[in-house]
Write a protein that holds these residues in place. Sequence first.
Motif, PDB file in Angstrom:
ATOM      1  N   ASP A   1     -10.483   5.734  -7.199  1.00 47.03           N
ATOM      2  CA  ASP A   1      -9.255   5.985  -7.280  1.00 47.03           C
ATOM      3  C   ASP A   1      -8.329   6.491  -5.990  1.00 47.03           C
ATOM      4  N   CYS A   2      -6.978   5.931  -5.753  1.00 47.57           N
ATOM      5  CA  CYS A   2      -6.431   6.330  -4.836  1.00 47.57           C
ATOM      6  C   CYS A   2      -5.744   7.800  -4.859  1.00 47.57           C
ATOM      7  N   PRO A   3      -5.853   8.386  -3.560  1.00 47.44           N
ATOM      8  CA  PRO A   3      -5.673   9.683  -3.549  1.00 47.44           C
ATOM      9  C   PRO A   3      -3.999  10.206  -4.042  1.00 47.44           C
ATOM     10  N   CYS A   4      -3.381   9.054  -4.069  1.00 44.84           N
ATOM     11  CA  CYS A   4      -2.036   9.329  -4.369  1.00 44.84           C
ATOM     12  C   CYS A   4      -1.828   9.401  -5.849  1.00 44.84           C
ATOM     13  N   GLY A   5      -2.765   9.283  -6.676  1.00 48.84           N
ATOM     14  CA  GLY A   5      -2.635   9.536  -8.175  1.00 48.84           C
ATOM     15  C   GLY A   5      -1.968   8.267  -8.696  1.00 48.84           C
TER      16      GLY A   5
ATOM     17  N   GLU B   1       0.833  -1.311  -0.055  1.00 52.28           N
ATOM     18  CA  GLU B   1       0.042  -0.013   0.069  1.00 52.28           C
ATOM     19  C   GLU B   1       0.902   1.159  -0.040  1.00 52.28           C
ATOM     20  N   CYS B   2       0.511   2.179  -0.541  1.00 50.04           N
ATOM     21  CA  CYS B   2       1.156   3.513  -0.619  1.00 50.04           C
ATOM     22  C   CYS B   2       0.782   4.183   0.677  1.00 50.04           C
ATOM     23  N   ASN B   3       1.244   5.539   0.650  1.00 50.47           N
ATOM     24  CA  ASN B   3       1.344   6.430   1.781  1.00 50.47           C
ATOM     25  C   ASN B   3      -0.252   6.698   2.223  1.00 50.47           C
ATOM     26  N   ALA B   4      -1.183   6.436   1.379  1.00 56.68           N
ATOM     27  CA  ALA B   4      -2.593   6.925   1.534  1.00 56.68           C
ATOM     28  C   ALA B   4      -3.179   5.775   2.476  1.00 56.68           C
ATOM     29  N   CYS B   5      -2.459   4.414   2.227  1.00 57.16           N
ATOM     30  CA  CYS B   5      -2.642   3.316   3.153  1.00 57.16           C
ATOM     31  C   CYS B   5      -4.302   2.859   2.942  1.00 57.16           C
TER      32      CYS B   5
ATOM     33  N   GLY C   1      -3.603  -2.347  -1.362  1.00 55.89           N
ATOM     34  CA  GLY C   1      -1.976  -2.546  -2.156  1.00 55.89           C
ATOM     35  C   GLY C   1      -2.033  -2.273  -3.430  1.00 55.89           C
ATOM     36  N   HIS C   2      -1.333  -1.415  -3.971  1.00 57.68           N
ATOM     37  CA  HIS C   2      -1.076  -1.344  -5.501  1.00 57.68           C
ATOM     38  C   HIS C   2      -0.555  -2.481  -6.161  1.00 57.68           C
ATOM     39  N   ILE C   3      -1.123  -2.615  -7.253  1.00 57.38           N
ATOM     40  CA  ILE C   3      -0.694  -4.193  -7.970  1.00 57.38           C
ATOM     41  C   ILE C   3       0.309  -3.470  -8.938  1.00 57.38           C
TER      42      ILE C   3
HETATM   43 ZN   LIG Z   1      -1.983   4.892  -3.661  1.00 65.48          ZN
END
Ligand SMILES: [Zn+2]
Length: 430
Positions: free
Chosen positions: A310-314, A249-253, A256-258
Amino acid sequence: MIHSIEHTNREQIEHFKLAKLKASLLYLESFSPYYQSLFRKHNINLDIQSFENLGQIPCTTKTDLQNNNLDFLCVPKSEIAEWTTTSGTLGSPVSFGLTQNDLKRLGRNEARSLMITDCRPSDTIQLMVTLDKRFMAGLAYYLGAQNFGCATVRVGSGSPGLQIDSLIRFKANVIVAVPSFLLKVLEFAEKQKNDLEEIQVEKVICIGEPVRNLDGTLNNLGERLKSKWPKTKFFSTYASTEMSTAITECNACHGGHIPADLIHVELLDEEGNNVPHGEPGEVTITTFDLEAMPLLRYRTGDICKFLIGDCPCGNKTQRLSPVLGRKKQMIKYKGTTLFPESIYELMNGVEWIKDYIVVLDTNELDTDDLSVMMSVDEELYNQNELEYLEELFRTHIRVKPKIELKSAIEIRKIKFPSSSRKPLKLLDKR
Ligand SMILES: [Zn+2]
Protein backbone atom coordinates in the motif's frame (compact mmCIF):
# COMPACT_ATOMS: atom_id res chain seq x y z
CA MET A 1 -16.67 10.86 -4.91
CA ILE A 2 -13.90 9.00 -6.71
CA HIS A 3 -11.44 10.21 -4.09
CA SER A 4 -13.39 8.40 -1.35
CA ILE A 5 -13.68 5.15 -3.36
CA GLU A 6 -9.95 5.12 -4.03
CA HIS A 7 -9.36 5.34 -0.28
CA THR A 8 -11.64 2.41 0.69
CA ASN A 9 -10.12 -0.98 -0.14
CA ARG A 10 -9.08 -3.08 -3.12
CA GLU A 11 -12.40 -5.01 -3.28
CA GLN A 12 -14.54 -1.89 -3.42
CA ILE A 13 -12.27 -0.39 -6.05
CA GLU A 14 -12.48 -3.58 -8.18
CA HIS A 15 -16.27 -3.57 -7.79
CA PHE A 16 -16.44 0.06 -8.89
CA LYS A 17 -14.13 -0.60 -11.85
CA LEU A 18 -16.09 -3.64 -12.96
CA ALA A 19 -19.20 -1.49 -13.30
CA LYS A 20 -17.14 0.97 -15.37
CA LEU A 21 -15.86 -1.86 -17.54
CA LYS A 22 -19.35 -3.22 -18.18
CA ALA A 23 -20.54 0.24 -19.19
CA SER A 24 -17.56 0.59 -21.55
CA LEU A 25 -18.26 -2.76 -23.21
CA LEU A 26 -21.90 -1.86 -23.78
CA TYR A 27 -20.85 1.49 -25.21
CA LEU A 28 -18.37 -0.12 -27.60
CA GLU A 29 -20.94 -2.68 -28.70
CA SER A 30 -23.39 0.13 -29.46
CA PHE A 31 -21.13 2.72 -31.07
CA SER A 32 -17.71 1.43 -32.12
CA PRO A 33 -17.55 0.03 -35.67
CA TYR A 34 -14.17 -1.56 -34.94
CA TYR A 35 -15.19 -3.33 -31.72
CA GLN A 36 -18.62 -4.31 -33.05
CA SER A 37 -16.91 -6.24 -35.80
CA LEU A 38 -14.30 -7.69 -33.40
CA PHE A 39 -17.00 -8.90 -30.95
CA ARG A 40 -18.94 -10.50 -33.81
CA LYS A 41 -15.90 -12.13 -35.36
CA HIS A 42 -14.79 -13.72 -32.07
CA ASN A 43 -18.27 -14.36 -30.75
CA ILE A 44 -17.53 -12.47 -27.53
CA ASN A 45 -19.89 -12.78 -24.59
CA LEU A 46 -20.05 -9.27 -23.17
CA ASP A 47 -21.72 -10.32 -19.92
CA ILE A 48 -18.45 -10.10 -18.03
CA GLN A 49 -18.48 -10.94 -14.32
CA SER A 50 -14.85 -10.38 -13.41
CA PHE A 51 -11.68 -8.89 -14.81
CA GLU A 52 -10.42 -12.43 -15.52
CA ASN A 53 -13.15 -12.75 -18.19
CA LEU A 54 -11.43 -9.96 -20.12
CA GLY A 55 -8.86 -12.48 -21.34
CA GLN A 56 -11.33 -13.86 -23.93
CA ILE A 57 -11.27 -10.53 -25.81
CA PRO A 58 -8.40 -10.17 -28.28
CA CYS A 59 -6.05 -7.27 -27.60
CA THR A 60 -5.91 -4.20 -29.82
CA THR A 61 -2.49 -3.34 -31.27
CA LYS A 62 -0.93 -0.20 -32.65
CA THR A 63 -1.24 -1.76 -36.14
CA ASP A 64 -5.01 -2.26 -35.61
CA LEU A 65 -5.24 1.42 -34.73
CA GLN A 66 -3.17 2.48 -37.73
CA ASN A 67 -5.05 0.29 -40.21
CA ASN A 68 -8.56 1.04 -38.96
CA ASN A 69 -8.04 4.45 -37.40
CA LEU A 70 -11.45 6.05 -37.92
CA ASP A 71 -13.34 2.80 -37.29
CA PHE A 72 -12.47 3.38 -33.64
CA LEU A 73 -14.48 6.59 -33.65
CA CYS A 74 -17.76 6.19 -31.71
CA VAL A 75 -19.33 9.55 -32.49
CA PRO A 76 -20.06 11.46 -35.72
CA LYS A 77 -17.19 13.74 -36.76
CA SER A 78 -19.41 16.73 -36.06
CA GLU A 79 -19.21 15.89 -32.34
CA ILE A 80 -15.42 16.16 -32.23
CA ALA A 81 -14.17 19.20 -30.35
CA GLU A 82 -10.43 18.59 -30.70
CA TRP A 83 -8.23 16.49 -33.00
CA THR A 84 -4.86 15.24 -31.81
CA THR A 85 -2.40 12.62 -33.01
CA THR A 86 -0.03 10.20 -31.35
CA SER A 87 3.63 11.15 -31.57
CA GLY A 88 4.44 8.52 -34.17
CA THR A 89 7.70 7.59 -32.45
CA LEU A 90 7.11 3.99 -33.52
CA GLY A 91 5.43 4.20 -36.92
CA SER A 92 2.93 6.54 -38.50
CA PRO A 93 0.84 8.75 -36.17
CA VAL A 94 -2.75 7.82 -35.32
CA SER A 95 -5.54 10.41 -35.13
CA PHE A 96 -7.43 10.80 -31.88
CA GLY A 97 -10.60 12.86 -31.62
CA LEU A 98 -12.03 14.19 -28.37
CA THR A 99 -15.55 15.40 -27.69
CA GLN A 100 -16.37 18.24 -25.31
CA ASN A 101 -16.98 15.66 -22.59
CA ASP A 102 -13.64 13.98 -23.35
CA LEU A 103 -11.93 17.34 -22.88
CA LYS A 104 -13.69 17.75 -19.54
CA ARG A 105 -12.55 14.24 -18.57
CA LEU A 106 -8.97 15.19 -19.49
CA GLY A 107 -9.26 18.32 -17.34
CA ARG A 108 -10.64 16.32 -14.40
CA ASN A 109 -7.80 13.81 -14.73
CA GLU A 110 -5.07 16.46 -14.64
CA ALA A 111 -6.82 18.43 -11.89
CA ARG A 112 -6.52 15.24 -9.85
CA SER A 113 -2.84 14.94 -10.82
CA LEU A 114 -2.37 18.41 -9.36
CA MET A 115 -4.35 17.49 -6.26
CA ILE A 116 -2.38 14.33 -5.45
CA THR A 117 0.90 16.18 -5.89
CA ASP A 118 -0.39 18.59 -3.22
CA CYS A 119 -0.77 21.56 -5.54
CA ARG A 120 -3.22 24.28 -4.54
CA PRO A 121 -5.69 26.34 -6.59
CA SER A 122 -3.67 29.43 -5.68
CA ASP A 123 -0.60 28.03 -7.50
CA THR A 124 0.87 29.49 -10.69
CA ILE A 125 1.91 26.82 -13.16
CA GLN A 126 4.38 27.42 -15.96
CA LEU A 127 3.64 25.02 -18.82
CA MET A 128 6.99 24.24 -20.49
CA VAL A 129 5.34 21.68 -22.76
CA THR A 130 4.08 21.77 -26.33
CA LEU A 131 0.57 23.17 -26.40
CA ASP A 132 0.00 22.85 -30.14
CA LYS A 133 1.38 20.57 -32.90
CA ARG A 134 -1.56 18.19 -32.31
CA PHE A 135 -0.21 17.19 -28.87
CA MET A 136 -2.64 16.06 -26.19
CA ALA A 137 -0.39 16.41 -23.13
CA GLY A 138 0.06 20.19 -23.06
CA LEU A 139 -3.64 20.72 -23.62
CA ALA A 140 -4.46 18.25 -20.84
CA TYR A 141 -2.33 20.11 -18.30
CA TYR A 142 -3.76 23.45 -19.37
CA LEU A 143 -7.32 22.14 -18.92
CA GLY A 144 -6.39 20.50 -15.61
CA ALA A 145 -4.80 23.65 -14.21
CA GLN A 146 -7.80 25.74 -15.25
CA ASN A 147 -10.20 23.16 -13.81
CA PHE A 148 -8.30 23.15 -10.50
CA GLY A 149 -8.28 26.94 -10.32
CA CYS A 150 -4.57 27.61 -10.90
CA ALA A 151 -3.04 30.37 -13.00
CA THR A 152 -1.15 29.15 -16.08
CA VAL A 153 1.80 30.61 -17.96
CA ARG A 154 1.81 28.94 -21.39
CA VAL A 155 5.39 29.28 -22.55
CA GLY A 156 5.28 26.01 -24.50
CA SER A 157 8.36 23.93 -25.35
CA GLY A 158 11.76 25.40 -26.28
CA SER A 159 12.98 28.99 -25.76
CA PRO A 160 15.11 28.70 -22.59
CA GLY A 161 15.44 32.50 -22.47
CA LEU A 162 11.68 33.02 -22.50
CA GLN A 163 11.24 30.28 -19.90
CA ILE A 164 13.61 32.04 -17.51
CA ASP A 165 12.13 35.46 -18.20
CA SER A 166 8.67 34.02 -17.44
CA LEU A 167 9.88 32.43 -14.20
CA ILE A 168 11.28 35.78 -13.06
CA ARG A 169 8.24 37.73 -14.23
CA PHE A 170 5.34 35.53 -13.04
CA LYS A 171 7.09 33.60 -10.25
CA ALA A 172 5.41 30.27 -11.00
CA ASN A 173 5.75 27.85 -8.09
CA VAL A 174 4.92 24.77 -10.18
CA ILE A 175 6.30 23.70 -13.57
CA VAL A 176 5.12 21.04 -15.98
CA ALA A 177 8.10 20.05 -18.15
CA VAL A 178 10.05 17.34 -19.95
CA PRO A 179 12.85 16.87 -17.39
CA SER A 180 15.79 16.75 -19.84
CA PHE A 181 14.56 20.03 -21.33
CA LEU A 182 14.22 21.63 -17.89
CA LEU A 183 17.85 20.65 -17.22
CA LYS A 184 18.86 22.51 -20.40
CA VAL A 185 16.88 25.56 -19.24
CA LEU A 186 18.66 25.55 -15.88
CA GLU A 187 22.07 25.13 -17.52
CA PHE A 188 21.21 28.06 -19.78
CA ALA A 189 20.21 30.10 -16.71
CA GLU A 190 23.58 29.32 -15.10
CA LYS A 191 25.42 30.46 -18.24
CA GLN A 192 23.38 33.66 -18.23
CA LYS A 193 24.38 34.18 -14.58
CA ASN A 194 20.77 34.01 -13.41
CA ASP A 195 20.30 33.24 -9.74
CA LEU A 196 18.93 29.66 -9.69
CA GLU A 197 17.72 30.14 -6.12
CA GLU A 198 15.61 33.09 -7.20
CA ILE A 199 13.74 31.14 -9.91
CA GLN A 200 13.50 27.90 -7.92
CA VAL A 201 9.97 26.41 -7.88
CA GLU A 202 8.26 24.17 -5.30
CA LYS A 203 7.30 21.38 -7.66
CA VAL A 204 8.01 20.06 -11.12
CA ILE A 205 5.61 17.62 -12.74
CA CYS A 206 7.79 15.74 -15.19
CA ILE A 207 6.35 14.33 -18.39
CA GLY A 208 7.75 12.13 -21.17
CA GLU A 209 10.71 10.73 -19.21
CA PRO A 210 10.89 9.14 -15.77
CA VAL A 211 12.84 10.87 -13.01
CA ARG A 212 12.81 7.87 -10.69
CA ASN A 213 14.37 4.45 -10.39
CA LEU A 214 12.29 1.39 -9.58
CA ASP A 215 12.98 1.80 -5.84
CA GLY A 216 11.51 5.31 -5.82
CA THR A 217 14.84 7.15 -5.58
CA LEU A 218 15.62 9.84 -8.14
CA ASN A 219 17.42 8.55 -11.23
CA ASN A 220 20.42 10.36 -12.70
CA LEU A 221 18.28 12.87 -14.57
CA GLY A 222 16.27 13.56 -11.41
CA GLU A 223 19.47 13.89 -9.34
CA ARG A 224 20.97 16.39 -11.77
CA LEU A 225 17.83 18.52 -11.58
CA LYS A 226 17.84 18.23 -7.80
CA SER A 227 21.47 19.39 -7.65
CA LYS A 228 20.42 22.63 -9.36
CA TRP A 229 17.16 23.08 -7.45
CA PRO A 230 17.64 21.31 -4.09
CA LYS A 231 14.38 22.56 -2.55
CA THR A 232 12.19 21.44 -5.45
CA LYS A 233 10.13 18.25 -5.43
CA PHE A 234 10.08 16.33 -8.72
CA PHE A 235 7.13 14.13 -9.69
CA SER A 236 7.11 11.35 -12.29
CA THR A 237 4.13 10.72 -14.56
CA TYR A 238 3.23 8.25 -17.27
CA ALA A 239 0.70 8.91 -20.04
CA SER A 240 0.09 8.62 -23.75
CA THR A 241 -2.43 9.88 -26.27
CA GLU A 242 -3.90 6.39 -26.61
CA MET A 243 -4.47 6.22 -22.84
CA SER A 244 -5.99 9.73 -22.75
CA THR A 245 -5.14 9.45 -19.06
CA ALA A 246 -2.16 10.49 -16.96
CA ILE A 247 -0.89 8.21 -14.22
CA THR A 248 0.76 10.46 -11.66
CA GLU A 249 2.64 9.66 -8.49
CA CYS A 250 1.36 11.19 -5.26
CA ASN A 251 3.34 13.13 -2.68
CA ALA A 252 4.78 9.84 -1.36
CA CYS A 253 6.55 9.53 -4.77
CA HIS A 254 6.52 5.79 -5.09
CA GLY A 255 4.70 4.72 -8.23
CA GLY A 256 1.94 6.34 -10.27
CA HIS A 257 -1.62 5.90 -8.97
CA ILE A 258 -3.87 4.41 -11.67
CA PRO A 259 -7.12 6.46 -11.62
CA ALA A 260 -9.86 3.87 -10.96
CA ASP A 261 -12.59 5.78 -12.79
CA LEU A 262 -10.63 6.45 -15.98
CA ILE A 263 -8.56 3.43 -16.94
CA HIS A 264 -7.91 -0.26 -16.31
CA VAL A 265 -4.36 -1.53 -16.70
CA GLU A 266 -3.31 -5.14 -17.31
CA LEU A 267 0.34 -6.19 -17.53
CA LEU A 268 0.66 -8.96 -20.10
CA ASP A 269 3.39 -11.31 -21.30
CA GLU A 270 4.10 -12.21 -24.95
CA GLU A 271 1.26 -14.78 -24.98
CA GLY A 272 -1.26 -12.33 -23.56
CA ASN A 273 -1.36 -13.75 -20.02
CA ASN A 274 -1.21 -11.57 -16.93
CA VAL A 275 2.32 -11.57 -15.53
CA PRO A 276 2.76 -12.51 -11.83
CA HIS A 277 2.25 -9.49 -9.55
CA GLY A 278 5.41 -7.41 -9.33
CA GLU A 279 6.89 -8.79 -12.58
CA PRO A 280 7.41 -6.66 -15.70
CA GLY A 281 4.75 -6.88 -18.40
CA GLU A 282 3.34 -4.94 -21.33
CA VAL A 283 0.98 -2.16 -20.24
CA THR A 284 -2.38 -3.01 -21.79
CA ILE A 285 -5.10 -0.46 -21.21
CA THR A 286 -8.88 -0.19 -21.28
CA THR A 287 -10.17 3.37 -21.06
CA PHE A 288 -13.34 4.35 -19.19
CA ASP A 289 -15.72 7.24 -19.81
CA LEU A 290 -14.34 8.27 -23.19
CA GLU A 291 -16.89 9.16 -25.85
CA ALA A 292 -14.91 9.60 -29.06
CA MET A 293 -12.21 6.91 -29.14
CA PRO A 294 -12.33 4.53 -26.19
CA LEU A 295 -9.92 1.61 -26.39
CA LEU A 296 -10.29 -1.93 -25.10
CA ARG A 297 -7.24 -3.99 -24.14
CA TYR A 298 -4.85 -1.81 -26.11
CA ARG A 299 -1.25 -3.02 -25.99
CA THR A 300 0.87 0.10 -25.52
CA GLY A 301 4.27 -1.53 -26.09
CA ASP A 302 5.54 -0.06 -22.80
CA ILE A 303 6.95 -2.40 -20.16
CA CYS A 304 6.16 -1.63 -16.50
CA LYS A 305 5.63 -3.38 -13.16
CA PHE A 306 2.91 -3.03 -10.55
CA LEU A 307 4.29 -1.89 -7.22
CA ILE A 308 3.60 -4.19 -4.30
CA GLY A 309 2.07 -3.01 -1.02
CA ASP A 310 0.00 0.00 0.00
CA CYS A 311 0.99 3.60 -0.59
CA PRO A 312 1.48 5.65 2.61
CA CYS A 313 -0.89 8.29 1.22
CA GLY A 314 -3.88 6.01 1.88
CA ASN A 315 -4.96 5.78 -1.78
CA LYS A 316 -5.52 2.04 -2.40
CA THR A 317 -5.39 2.08 -6.22
CA GLN A 318 -2.78 0.02 -8.03
CA ARG A 319 0.50 1.81 -8.63
CA LEU A 320 2.65 1.56 -11.72
CA SER A 321 6.46 1.66 -11.85
CA PRO A 322 8.41 3.93 -14.20
CA VAL A 323 8.53 2.60 -17.78
CA LEU A 324 11.35 0.07 -17.98
CA GLY A 325 11.43 0.26 -21.75
CA ARG A 326 9.51 -0.26 -24.95
CA LYS A 327 8.96 -3.78 -26.19
CA LYS A 328 9.94 -2.90 -29.77
CA GLN A 329 13.14 -1.23 -28.64
CA MET A 330 14.55 -4.17 -26.71
CA ILE A 331 18.20 -4.67 -27.60
CA LYS A 332 19.85 -8.06 -27.89
CA TYR A 333 23.54 -7.37 -27.69
CA LYS A 334 26.37 -9.83 -27.09
CA GLY A 335 24.24 -12.22 -25.08
CA THR A 336 22.54 -9.52 -23.00
CA THR A 337 19.08 -8.06 -23.44
CA LEU A 338 18.50 -4.47 -22.41
CA PHE A 339 16.38 -1.42 -23.12
CA PRO A 340 17.74 1.93 -24.38
CA GLU A 341 16.42 3.45 -21.12
CA SER A 342 19.31 1.92 -19.15
CA ILE A 343 21.77 3.57 -21.56
CA TYR A 344 19.98 6.94 -21.26
CA GLU A 345 20.05 6.62 -17.48
CA LEU A 346 23.78 6.00 -17.48
CA MET A 347 24.61 8.88 -19.84
CA ASN A 348 22.27 11.28 -18.02
CA GLY A 349 24.59 10.93 -15.03
CA VAL A 350 27.71 12.11 -16.89
CA GLU A 351 28.07 15.85 -16.74
CA TRP A 352 30.44 16.31 -19.69
CA ILE A 353 28.01 14.63 -22.13
CA LYS A 354 26.05 17.55 -23.53
CA ASP A 355 23.78 15.60 -25.85
CA TYR A 356 23.51 12.07 -27.18
CA ILE A 357 21.70 9.68 -29.50
CA VAL A 358 21.68 5.90 -29.13
CA VAL A 359 22.00 4.11 -32.49
CA LEU A 360 20.81 0.55 -33.12
CA ASP A 361 21.64 -1.38 -36.24
CA THR A 362 21.76 -4.99 -37.39
CA ASN A 363 25.15 -6.46 -38.23
CA GLU A 364 26.04 -9.25 -40.68
CA LEU A 365 25.63 -11.84 -37.89
CA ASP A 366 22.02 -10.69 -37.56
CA THR A 367 22.49 -9.48 -34.02
CA ASP A 368 22.07 -5.91 -32.83
CA ASP A 369 24.84 -3.37 -33.15
CA LEU A 370 24.91 -0.70 -30.51
CA SER A 371 26.61 2.68 -30.67
CA VAL A 372 26.18 6.11 -29.13
CA MET A 373 26.80 9.47 -30.76
CA MET A 374 27.51 12.28 -28.36
CA SER A 375 28.57 15.89 -28.14
CA VAL A 376 30.76 16.81 -25.20
CA ASP A 377 31.65 19.79 -23.04
CA GLU A 378 35.23 20.47 -24.22
CA GLU A 379 36.21 21.99 -20.87
CA LEU A 380 35.36 18.85 -18.92
CA TYR A 381 36.11 16.12 -21.44
CA ASN A 382 39.43 14.23 -21.74
CA GLN A 383 40.76 10.71 -22.38
CA ASN A 384 40.41 9.74 -18.71
CA GLU A 385 36.76 10.74 -18.72
CA LEU A 386 36.16 8.63 -21.82
CA GLU A 387 37.74 5.60 -20.15
CA TYR A 388 35.63 6.25 -17.07
CA LEU A 389 32.50 6.22 -19.25
CA GLU A 390 33.54 2.93 -20.87
CA GLU A 391 34.01 1.46 -17.41
CA LEU A 392 30.54 2.67 -16.40
CA PHE A 393 29.05 0.90 -19.41
CA ARG A 394 30.90 -2.32 -18.56
CA THR A 395 29.87 -2.37 -14.91
CA HIS A 396 26.30 -1.14 -15.16
CA ILE A 397 24.97 -2.62 -18.39
CA ARG A 398 27.69 -5.17 -19.09
CA VAL A 399 28.13 -3.98 -22.68
CA LYS A 400 30.29 -1.31 -24.20
CA PRO A 401 28.73 0.45 -27.17
CA LYS A 402 30.86 2.08 -29.85
CA ILE A 403 31.28 5.74 -28.97
CA GLU A 404 31.27 8.38 -31.69
CA LEU A 405 32.04 11.99 -30.85
CA LYS A 406 30.11 14.58 -32.85
CA SER A 407 29.72 18.34 -32.75
CA ALA A 408 26.69 19.81 -30.98
CA ILE A 409 25.35 20.97 -34.37
CA GLU A 410 25.64 17.51 -35.92
CA ILE A 411 23.76 15.96 -33.00
CA ARG A 412 21.04 18.59 -33.17
CA LYS A 413 20.54 17.92 -36.88
CA ILE A 414 19.91 14.22 -36.25
CA LYS A 415 17.98 14.82 -33.07
CA PHE A 416 15.37 17.13 -34.56
CA PRO A 417 14.33 15.63 -37.91
CA SER A 418 11.57 17.60 -39.62
CA SER A 419 9.32 14.51 -39.57
CA SER A 420 9.31 14.17 -35.79
CA ARG A 421 7.55 16.24 -33.13
CA LYS A 422 9.73 14.99 -30.32
CA PRO A 423 13.52 15.10 -30.12
CA LEU A 424 14.98 11.78 -31.18
CA LYS A 425 16.93 9.90 -28.54
CA LEU A 426 17.09 6.58 -30.33
CA LEU A 427 17.95 5.96 -33.95
CA ASP A 428 16.68 2.46 -34.64
CA LYS A 429 17.90 1.29 -38.05
CA ARG A 430 17.10 -2.38 -37.46
ZN1 LIG B 1 0.09 7.50 -2.87
